[in-house]
Motif scaffolding. Structure first.
Motif, PDB file in Angstrom:
ATOM      1  N   ASP A   1       9.857  -2.684   9.019  1.00  0.00           N
ATOM      2  CA  ASP A   1      10.269  -1.884  10.039  1.00  0.00           C
ATOM      3  C   ASP A   1      10.074  -2.637  11.483  1.00  0.00           C
ATOM      4  OD1 ASP A   1      11.101   0.177  12.171  1.00  0.00           O
ATOM      5  OD2 ASP A   1       9.129   1.114  11.738  1.00  0.00           O
ATOM      6  N   ASN A   2      11.034  -3.358  11.831  1.00  0.00           N
ATOM      7  CA  ASN A   2      10.842  -4.444  13.041  1.00  0.00           C
ATOM      8  C   ASN A   2       9.726  -5.502  12.775  1.00  0.00           C
ATOM      9  OD1 ASN A   2      13.244  -3.424  14.534  1.00  0.00           O
ATOM     10  ND2 ASN A   2      11.907  -1.728  15.208  1.00  0.00           N
ATOM     11  N   ALA A   3       8.869  -5.261  11.754  1.00  0.00           N
ATOM     12  CA  ALA A   3       8.167  -6.339  11.412  1.00  0.00           C
ATOM     13  C   ALA A   3       7.812  -5.694  10.117  1.00  0.00           C
ATOM     14  CB  ALA A   3       6.822  -6.025  12.401  1.00  0.00           C
ATOM     15  N   PHE A   4       6.820  -6.875   9.258  1.00  0.00           N
ATOM     16  CA  PHE A   4       6.383  -6.280   7.799  1.00  0.00           C
ATOM     17  C   PHE A   4       5.240  -5.284   7.853  1.00  0.00           C
ATOM     18  CE2 PHE A   4       8.446 -10.224   6.780  1.00  0.00           C
ATOM     19  CZ  PHE A   4       9.163  -9.897   5.675  1.00  0.00           C
ATOM     20  N   VAL A   5       5.412  -4.334   7.168  1.00  0.00           N
ATOM     21  CA  VAL A   5       4.330  -3.214   7.104  1.00  0.00           C
ATOM     22  C   VAL A   5       4.073  -3.062   5.697  1.00  0.00           C
ATOM     23  CG1 VAL A   5       4.180  -0.571   7.397  1.00  0.00           C
ATOM     24  CG2 VAL A   5       5.806  -1.761   8.933  1.00  0.00           C
ATOM     25  N   ALA A   6       2.551  -3.398   5.624  1.00  0.00           N
ATOM     26  CA  ALA A   6       1.952  -3.180   4.316  1.00  0.00           C
ATOM     27  C   ALA A   6       0.942  -2.143   4.054  1.00  0.00           C
ATOM     28  CB  ALA A   6       1.509  -4.698   3.914  1.00  0.00           C
ATOM     29  N   ARG A   7       0.767  -1.869   2.913  1.00  0.00           N
ATOM     30  CA  ARG A   7      -0.322  -0.715   2.498  1.00  0.00           C
ATOM     31  C   ARG A   7      -1.013  -1.488   1.714  1.00  0.00           C
ATOM     32  NH1 ARG A   7       1.336   3.185  -0.974  1.00  0.00           N
ATOM     33  NH2 ARG A   7      -0.138   4.822  -0.455  1.00  0.00           N
ATOM     34  N   LYS A   8      -2.352  -1.198   1.898  1.00  0.00           N
ATOM     35  CA  LYS A   8      -3.523  -1.985   1.376  1.00  0.00           C
ATOM     36  C   LYS A   8      -4.937  -1.261   1.034  1.00  0.00           C
ATOM     37  CE  LYS A   8      -5.500  -5.515   3.985  1.00  0.00           C
ATOM     38  NZ  LYS A   8      -6.514  -5.608   3.494  1.00  0.00           N
ATOM     39  N   PRO A   9      -5.522  -1.378   0.140  1.00  0.00           N
ATOM     40  CA  PRO A   9      -6.738  -0.695  -0.222  1.00  0.00           C
ATOM     41  C   PRO A   9      -8.057  -1.279   0.882  1.00  0.00           C
ATOM     42  CG  PRO A   9      -6.086  -1.551  -2.107  1.00  0.00           C
ATOM     43  CD  PRO A   9      -5.197  -2.264  -1.218  1.00  0.00           C
ATOM     44  N   VAL A  10      -8.684  -0.387   1.304  1.00  0.00           N
ATOM     45  CA  VAL A  10      -9.963  -0.695   1.913  1.00  0.00           C
ATOM     46  C   VAL A  10     -11.034  -0.197   1.564  1.00  0.00           C
ATOM     47  CG1 VAL A  10      -8.828  -1.639   4.288  1.00  0.00           C
ATOM     48  CG2 VAL A  10      -9.411   0.749   3.809  1.00  0.00           C
ATOM     49  N   TYR A  11     -12.418  -0.227   2.105  1.00  0.00           N
ATOM     50  CA  TYR A  11     -13.608   0.177   1.816  1.00  0.00           C
ATOM     51  C   TYR A  11     -13.492   0.472   0.099  1.00  0.00           C
ATOM     52  CZ  TYR A  11     -13.641   1.259   6.601  1.00  0.00           C
ATOM     53  OH  TYR A  11     -13.717   1.047   7.921  1.00  0.00           O
ATOM     54  N   ALA A  12     -13.538  -0.835  -0.365  1.00  0.00           N
ATOM     55  CA  ALA A  12     -13.648  -0.746  -1.889  1.00  0.00           C
ATOM     56  C   ALA A  12     -12.784   0.088  -2.666  1.00  0.00           C
ATOM     57  CB  ALA A  12     -14.730  -0.356  -2.527  1.00  0.00           C
ATOM     58  N   GLY A  13     -11.425   0.303  -2.063  1.00  0.00           N
ATOM     59  CA  GLY A  13     -10.603   1.156  -2.821  1.00  0.00           C
ATOM     60  C   GLY A  13     -10.449   2.765  -2.242  1.00  0.00           C
ATOM     61  N   LYS A  14     -11.562   2.883  -1.597  1.00  0.00           N
ATOM     62  CA  LYS A  14     -11.732   4.276  -1.196  1.00  0.00           C
ATOM     63  C   LYS A  14     -10.664   4.847  -0.246  1.00  0.00           C
ATOM     64  CE  LYS A  14     -15.798   6.891  -2.122  1.00  0.00           C
ATOM     65  NZ  LYS A  14     -15.856   7.813  -2.747  1.00  0.00           N
ATOM     66  N   ALA A  15      -9.923   4.125   0.736  1.00  0.00           N
ATOM     67  CA  ALA A  15      -8.876   4.473   1.551  1.00  0.00           C
ATOM     68  C   ALA A  15      -7.739   3.437   1.268  1.00  0.00           C
ATOM     69  CB  ALA A  15      -9.327   4.583   2.778  1.00  0.00           C
ATOM     70  N   ILE A  16      -6.637   3.834   1.678  1.00  0.00           N
ATOM     71  CA  ILE A  16      -5.388   3.180   1.700  1.00  0.00           C
ATOM     72  C   ILE A  16      -5.082   2.851   3.201  1.00  0.00           C
ATOM     73  CG2 ILE A  16      -3.201   2.479   1.017  1.00  0.00           C
ATOM     74  CD1 ILE A  16      -4.730   2.555  -1.398  1.00  0.00           C
ATOM     75  N   ILE A  17      -4.889   1.831   3.952  1.00  0.00           N
ATOM     76  CA  ILE A  17      -4.440   1.582   5.200  1.00  0.00           C
ATOM     77  C   ILE A  17      -3.062   1.083   5.267  1.00  0.00           C
ATOM     78  CG2 ILE A  17      -6.657   1.536   6.428  1.00  0.00           C
ATOM     79  CD1 ILE A  17      -6.111  -1.590   6.877  1.00  0.00           C
ATOM     80  N   THR A  18      -2.377   1.228   6.362  1.00  0.00           N
ATOM     81  CA  THR A  18      -0.909   0.743   6.520  1.00  0.00           C
ATOM     82  C   THR A  18      -1.062  -0.280   7.682  1.00  0.00           C
ATOM     83  OG1 THR A  18      -0.105   2.700   5.779  1.00  0.00           O
ATOM     84  CG2 THR A  18       1.325   1.401   6.850  1.00  0.00           C
ATOM     85  N   VAL A  19      -0.588  -1.249   7.620  1.00  0.00           N
ATOM     86  CA  VAL A  19      -0.731  -2.236   8.663  1.00  0.00           C
ATOM     87  C   VAL A  19       0.362  -2.626   8.958  1.00  0.00           C
ATOM     88  CG1 VAL A  19      -3.254  -3.030   8.334  1.00  0.00           C
ATOM     89  CG2 VAL A  19      -1.232  -4.172   6.955  1.00  0.00           C
ATOM     90  N   LYS A  20       0.910  -2.771  10.266  1.00  0.00           N
ATOM     91  CA  LYS A  20       2.055  -3.666  10.800  1.00  0.00           C
ATOM     92  C   LYS A  20       1.805  -4.975  11.189  1.00  0.00           C
ATOM     93  CE  LYS A  20       6.308  -2.173  13.326  1.00  0.00           C
ATOM     94  NZ  LYS A  20       7.050  -1.143  13.740  1.00  0.00           N
ATOM     95  N   ILE A  21       2.356  -5.972  10.804  1.00  0.00           N
ATOM     96  CA  ILE A  21       1.944  -7.232  11.030  1.00  0.00           C
ATOM     97  C   ILE A  21       2.846  -7.996  12.064  1.00  0.00           C
ATOM     98  CG2 ILE A  21       1.551  -9.567  10.185  1.00  0.00           C
ATOM     99  CD1 ILE A  21       1.769  -7.889   7.127  1.00  0.00           C
ATOM    100  N   ALA A  22       2.635  -7.593  13.388  1.00  0.00           N
ATOM    101  CA  ALA A  22       3.404  -7.940  14.487  1.00  0.00           C
ATOM    102  C   ALA A  22       3.678  -9.460  14.531  1.00  0.00           C
ATOM    103  CB  ALA A  22       2.710  -7.544  15.833  1.00  0.00           C
ATOM    104  N   LYS A  23       2.436 -10.398  14.475  1.00  0.00           N
ATOM    105  CA  LYS A  23       2.547 -11.574  14.793  1.00  0.00           C
ATOM    106  C   LYS A  23       3.508 -12.553  13.535  1.00  0.00           C
ATOM    107  CE  LYS A  23       0.088 -15.205  16.575  1.00  0.00           C
ATOM    108  NZ  LYS A  23      -1.354 -15.917  17.002  1.00  0.00           N
ATOM    109  N   GLN A  24       4.415 -13.411  14.004  1.00  0.00           N
ATOM    110  CA  GLN A  24       5.219 -14.344  12.960  1.00  0.00           C
ATOM    111  C   GLN A  24       4.182 -15.409  12.815  1.00  0.00           C
ATOM    112  OE1 GLN A  24       9.173 -14.575  13.036  1.00  0.00           O
ATOM    113  NE2 GLN A  24       9.646 -12.485  12.824  1.00  0.00           N
ATOM    114  N   PRO A  25       4.265 -16.259  11.771  1.00  0.00           N
ATOM    115  CA  PRO A  25       4.771 -15.627  10.448  1.00  0.00           C
ATOM    116  C   PRO A  25       3.539 -14.760  10.073  1.00  0.00           C
ATOM    117  CG  PRO A  25       3.794 -17.852  10.336  1.00  0.00           C
ATOM    118  CD  PRO A  25       3.808 -17.823  11.931  1.00  0.00           C
ATOM    119  N   ALA A  26       4.054 -13.579   9.544  1.00  0.00           N
ATOM    120  CA  ALA A  26       2.953 -12.718   8.629  1.00  0.00           C
ATOM    121  C   ALA A  26       2.539 -13.379   7.511  1.00  0.00           C
ATOM    122  CB  ALA A  26       4.011 -11.521   8.412  1.00  0.00           C
ATOM    123  N   VAL A  27       1.315 -13.416   7.430  1.00  0.00           N
ATOM    124  CA  VAL A  27       0.763 -13.840   6.173  1.00  0.00           C
ATOM    125  C   VAL A  27       0.053 -12.672   5.100  1.00  0.00           C
ATOM    126  CG1 VAL A  27      -1.034 -15.518   5.259  1.00  0.00           C
ATOM    127  CG2 VAL A  27      -0.139 -16.071   7.476  1.00  0.00           C
TER     128      VAL A  27
END
Ligand SMILES: Cc1cc2nc3c(=O)[nH]c(=O)nc-3n(C[C@H](O)[C@H](O)[C@H](O)COP(=O)(O)OP(=O)(O)OC[C@H]3O[C@@H](n4cnc5c(N)ncnc54)[C@H](O)[C@@H]3O)c2cc1C
Length: 323
Positions: free
Chosen positions: A127-153
């Motif tokens: 969505d104008n940049a890569f948007v990823a969902r990933k588990p955090v806090y040992a899988g207790k929560a899922i966060i969505t991150v927008k990776i504004a900087k290129q190249p996205a790793v």
């Protein structure tokens, strides 16, 4: 055409790893939306013949860095190699698999690029940049991150993104990139690689995993899990309690400080379901728990639970499956 997506295609035993195929397939799906090309990177010794395979899953071009210096993974050598490909292709994203080496390399390359790495992603959109969902806090929560900087790793959790069907008719354009390692990149060398026991199914690539915890009571009892695993072509895993007790090697450990696995079926035997264990296996498609304590937390994440003595349940299950 927008800038390409660069994929690190990990290899093992002269083959593309399953997780590498998943990454190329997902990069191709993303690239179709973005009107970009997928450039796969093969790093190793004798990896050139795998270029055709990478192409069959969607790579338009394959960059090959081949030589004895790259026979075994080291952070320094592979970072320099990947950075050479980044210089060459100016990618909008670098996608790797969230294997041990993939996560290590992503972190190192992100540091070189003065950016961040979105590790262990379980979904990827744009969505104008890569948007990823990933588990955090040992899988207790899922966060969505927008990776504004290129190249996205970005690293993708193995066995979450589907592999495409290969198309052997796809032609491949390859380029060999010579890389002379700097003294800095050669600080670590691999002296010896100890192969896993022959026929052992890899934990991170297995479709079925049978794991044992402290409830196994001793190393000798793992033979009942080995037997069950043999019947259904599964890998055998372990909780940290079993590993710390010296019953299994660390290579078998599932969890926060072990491996993250995502099989179709995970059978937990005598494992209580501590948060650190769940961090490594809760995204399995189906979870079966065998535990004599009906209050064990593992039952909260299990699709099917058997309250009983594993020394009765596992052999009975094995007997039925053999039929
Ligand atoms: C920083 C940190 C990182 C950690 N990383 C990890 C990790 O990567 N992986 C991991 O697993 N743990 C990890 N741990 C440890 C974790 O907190 C737990 O201690 C561990 O997972 C417990 O292992 P277990 O379930 O095998 O043992 P226990 O918690 O002792 O559970 C044993 C279970 O076996 C059952 N049982 C006993 N006998 C039988 C029987 N005959 N039949 C059926 N059931 C039986 C019991 O009811 C019990 O539920 C970490 C901890 C910390 C602090």
């Amino acid at each position: 055409m927008t800038n390409p997506i660069l994929v690190f295609a990990e290899t093992q035993d002269s083959k593309l790893k399953k997780s590498a195929i998943e990454v190329i397939s997902e990069a191709k799906r993303q690239s179709d939306n973005l009107k970009a090309e997928v450039v796969a990177m093969l790093i190793g010794s004798g990896v050139e013949p795998l270029a055709k395979d990478a192409a069959s899953y969607g790579a338009a071009k394959v960059i090959i860095i081949d030589g004895p210096d790259f026979k075994s993974y080291t952070t320094g050598a592979y970072t320099q190699a990947l950075m050479a490909a980044v210089e060459k292709t100016k990618p909008q994203a670098i996608i790797l698999s969230a294997t041990s080496n993939g996560k290590d390399l992503a972190g190192s390359v992100a540091a070189e690029l003065k950016t961040t790495a979105a590790q262990d992603c379980i979904s990827l959109t744009y969505d104008n940049a890569f948007v990823a969902r990933k588990p955090v806090y040992a899988g207790k929560a899922i966060i969505t991150v927008k990776i504004a900087k290129q190249p996205a790793v970005i690293t993708l959790r193995p066995k979450v993104f589907p592999a495409s069907a290969p198309d052997a008719s796809k032609s491949v354009s390859t380029e060999k990139l010579p890389v002379a390692l700097s003294a800095d990149s050669k600080r670590v060398t691999v002296k010896e690689t100890v192969a896993a026991a022959k026929g052992k199914v890899s934990l991170t690539e297995a479709d079925i995993i049978v794991s044992g915890g402290r409830g196994m009571k001793g190393p000798e009892n793992f033979k009942i899990l080995e037997e069950l695993a043999g019947v259904v072509s599964a890998a055998v895993g372990a909780s940290r309690a079993a590993v710390d007790s010296g019953w299994r090697t660390h290579d078998d450990q599932v969890g926060q400080t072990g491996k993250t696995v995502c099989p179709t079926l995970y059978v937990a035997c005598g494992i209580s379901g501590a948060i650190q264990h769940l961090a490594g296996m809760s995204s399995s498609k189906y979870i079966v728990a065998i535990n004599k304590d009906p209050e064990a937390p593992i039952f909260k994440v299990a699709n099917y639970g058997v309250v009983g003595d594993l020394f009765e349940v596992v052999p009975a299950l094995c007997k039925e499956l053999k039929k």
